[in-house]
Structure formats: structure tokens, C-alpha cells
Design an enzyme around this catalytic site. Structure first.
Site, short mmCIF file in Angstrom:
data_model
loop_
_atom_site.label_atom_id
_atom_site.label_comp_id
_atom_site.label_asym_id
_atom_site.label_seq_id
_atom_site.Cartn_x
_atom_site.Cartn_y
_atom_site.Cartn_z
N ARG A 44 19.03 125.83 22.25
CA ARG A 44 19.69 125.91 23.56
C ARG A 44 20.65 127.10 23.66
NH1 ARG A 44 22.11 121.51 21.04
NH2 ARG A 44 24.36 121.72 20.65
N SER A 45 21.05 127.67 22.50
CA SER A 45 21.94 128.84 22.52
C SER A 45 21.19 130.16 22.39
CB SER A 45 22.96 128.74 21.38
OG SER A 45 23.81 127.62 21.54
N CYS A 134 39.70 121.32 6.43
CA CYS A 134 40.73 122.19 7.01
C CYS A 134 42.15 121.80 6.62
CB CYS A 134 40.59 122.22 8.52
SG CYS A 134 40.39 120.60 9.27
N HIS A 247 46.96 123.08 12.16
CA HIS A 247 47.28 121.78 11.58
C HIS A 247 48.60 121.87 10.83
CE1 HIS A 247 43.36 120.68 12.74
NE2 HIS A 247 42.74 120.61 11.58
N ASN A 320 43.80 126.18 11.46
CA ASN A 320 42.65 125.43 10.95
C ASN A 320 41.32 126.13 11.19
OD1 ASN A 320 43.56 124.49 13.72
ND2 ASN A 320 41.48 123.64 13.70
#
Length: 342
Positions: A44-45, A134, A247, A320
Site C-alpha cells: 500500500r506504500s 526504546c 521517553h 525514543n
């Protein structure tokens, strides 16, 4: 004249996601030795374009033949995609660096933070190196910088995780909720179990045994693996907060010997990949707004914990999408090149 610098064919899997986009940005910013870059994503991309090092790169459909001639494959397309395609990329001859959770705890797959355990890079049995969670990455950078000659007996950590850790949909939803509340309207929630705007959510990740969620167990198990301390006593509570990027982590340690806040501060101040911002009397400490877009782990609010022997408390913030994801993966690739491991 010196030898010509070797250049590498790099493929980015998950090219249109938030981390994929960051991969291309950082490859250009760090002047990575690129011969060719391929952008791979779902069908789809296909036909979209991404930018890398001043060039427009067409997005190609990820399939089983996509890795011919690829030297380094940077994956950030989810665990299911990585489990299927990472072995195919490795068999095609690519060094795979995977940002998903698929391979992190697999035997023979190194889990690497370059400031902490670069010697694990050549020890890969499957052609795959895993990029940690992360929150695990900045935590292990901070722990590693002070543990030599001191030892770490116990770690308690509470995370303050931004919306982008759950993907672009939650970032957009957070902005929409904030606008709705400001307009006196009821905010809509579809990307997360609870409204995130004007709220904090101590969940949203799949639950596991014992009442802990998947994110908390990743933090525990990955930290042990990276530090090569399988018996490390560590417990985590993970919380989603209404911040788009970065974060934060509130960390409480028990060390093997007494460690003053001043000594800890000095160790972090001289450690690679860490910036100390620690003058609370002057309101100087790391915040997500100040750290977004930065490469280092920022540490502050450093203080001794009087409630336990050899206790130390501190606060850290990390972007992050950069050090918590794309940057760390690219640093692994750079270290592999430096070591001749590719």
C-alpha cells in the site's frame, strides 16, 4: 593516497513508519557511507517517496526477492514482518539490524547498545543483530557508565513513555484529543485503551503472568541480556504520558558499594553518549521538550537515596525515535563496519 572508503547498499524495511523515516534522516545526517539506499514497505506504500541525503527514494514493495545485493538491512516493520523477512535478508548476505521485539531474546542473536556491549556484535549466529527496546537502551547506557568497580544490585524503574512509542496514529490522536478538549468537545480514543490527552496510562501493552505487561518484561529481560547479568534484580512500571516524543525514566538503584551522587555525576559526565543536566536549584534537568531531536541520553536529578543502603536515584530522558530506535541501530552498523564485522 589512502584506500577508498567502502560504501554499502542499505535497505530500510518499514520505510514509511515513524522509525523508518528517522532511519533516512539519520543516515543523511551522519554521512553514512552509502552506495545505494532502498526503501521497502508494504504494497500500500509502493509508489510513495522518502528523502535520504538530499535524494528522493521511491518506496518499493517488500517481498522475498528484495534483498539481492543488500549489505545492511535496517528493519522497523513489526515483529511478524521481521520473523519472516529478516532470515531471508540474512541468507541473501545482508547484516540485519532489527528494531522489533522478534529476535531480542533469541539465542545467538546479539542484543546491542554500542556504548555498552559492542563486543557482542561479531557473535551473531543468524546474521541478525537485535536493537533493544526504546526504554532499555537509555537505561543500559546509564547503568553501564557507573557499574564498573561499583556493581549494581537492584534496579527499580518507572517509565514515562511518549505517544510516538506506539506509532504515528497515537501521536495524531493525542493532538486531536488536545484540540477537542480545548474546544470543549469530548475527545475520541481509538488508538489506545484510554484517552491520552490530559491523562497518564499505566498500560496499553499486552499483559503477561504476574500482573506485569509486555513492555515491563522487555525492560527487565533485555537489560539483563545486554549487561550480561542474568540474575540482576530489576522491576519496572511502564506508563504512557501525553508527550509526542521522548521517553523519561525515574530510576532507583542499589549499588554494591556506597556511591555518592557527586561520584555518579562525574562518571556520567565523562561517559560517551550521556549529557548531564543536573542543577535542580536552578531548575536545570532534562525534559522531553529539551531533548527531542538530540542523540544523547540526558541524566539529571541525581541524588542519594536515604531509604536504603547504597541507594541512588536519578532521572533520564532520551529521544525514543533516535537513540531509542533508529540512531542506535545505525550506530550498531557503524560499529560493525569499524570492527570489520561486515
Amino acid at each position: 593516497m589512502g584506500s577508498p572508503v567502502r560504501e554499502f547498499n542499505v535497505a530500510v524495511v518499514g520505510a514509511t513508519g515513524v522509525v523508518g523515516t528517522e532511519f533516512f534522516k539519520i543516515l543523511g545526517q551522519r554521512q553514512f557511507p552509502l552506495a545505494r539506499v532502498r526503501a521497502l514497505a508494504s504494497e500500500r506504500s509502493a509508489g510513495l517517496e522518502v528523502e535520504c541525503a538530499g535524494q528522493r527514494i521511491p518506496v518499493e514493495t517488500l517481498d522475498e526477492n528484495a534483498f539481492a545485493g543488500v549489505d545492511i538491512a535496517l528493519f522497523s516493520a513489526g515483529a511478524e514482518v521481521s520473523r519472516h523477512f529478516a532470515p531471508l535478508a540474512a541468507r541473501a548476505g545482508a547484516l540485519v539490524i532489527d528494531n522489533s521485539s522478534a529476535w531480542r531474546m533469541e539465542d545467538g542473536v546479539p542484543l546491542v547498545v554500542p556504548e555498552v556491549n559492542p563486543k557482542d556484535i561479531p557473535r551473531r549466529a543468524h546474521g541478525i543483530i537485535a536493537n533493544p527496546n526504546c526504554c532499555t537502551i537509555p537505561l543500559t547506557v546509564a547503568l553501564n557508565a557507573i557499574r564498573d568497580g561499583v556493581g549494581i544490585e537492584r534496579v527499580t524503574v518507572a517509565t514515562y513513555q511518549s505517544a510516538s512509542g506506539a506509532g504515528s496514529a497515537l501521536v495524531q490522536e493525542l493532538a486531536a484529543q488536545t484540540r477537542s478538549i480545548a474546544a470543549g468537545e469530548d475527545p475520541k480514543s481509538s488508538s489506545y485503551p484510554y484517552q491520552l490527552a490530559y491523562n497518564v496510562v499505566p498500560g496499553g501493552w499486552p499483559m503477561e503472568e504476574g500482573g506485569y505487561n509486555e513492555e515491563e518484561m522487555k525492560l527487565v529481560l533485555e537489560t539483563r541480556k545486554i549487561l550480561h547479568e542474568p540474575q540482576l534484580r530489576i522491576v519496572a512500571t511502564c506508563v504512557r504520558v501525553p508527550v509526542p516524543i521522548c521517553h523519561g525514566e525515574a530510576v532507583f538503584l542499589e549499588t554494591g558499594r556506597s556511591l555518592s551522587a557527586a561520584e555518579a555525576r562525574a562518571r556520567w559526565d565523562s561517559a560517551p553518549g550521556i549529557v548531564v543536566q543536573d542543577d535542580p536549584a536552578q531548575q536545570i534537568y532534562p525534559t522531553p521538550v529539551g531533548v527531542a531531536g538530540k542523540d544523547d541520553v540526558y541524566v539529571g536529578r541525581i541524588r542519594n537515596d536515604p531509604s536504603t543502603p547504597n541507594g541512588l536515584a536519578f532521572w533520564l530522558v532520551s529521544d525514543n525515535l533516535r537513540k531509542g530506535a533508529a540512531l542506535n541501530a545505525i550506530q550498531i552498523a557503524e560499529e560493525a563496519i569499524r570492527m570489520g564485522a561486515i
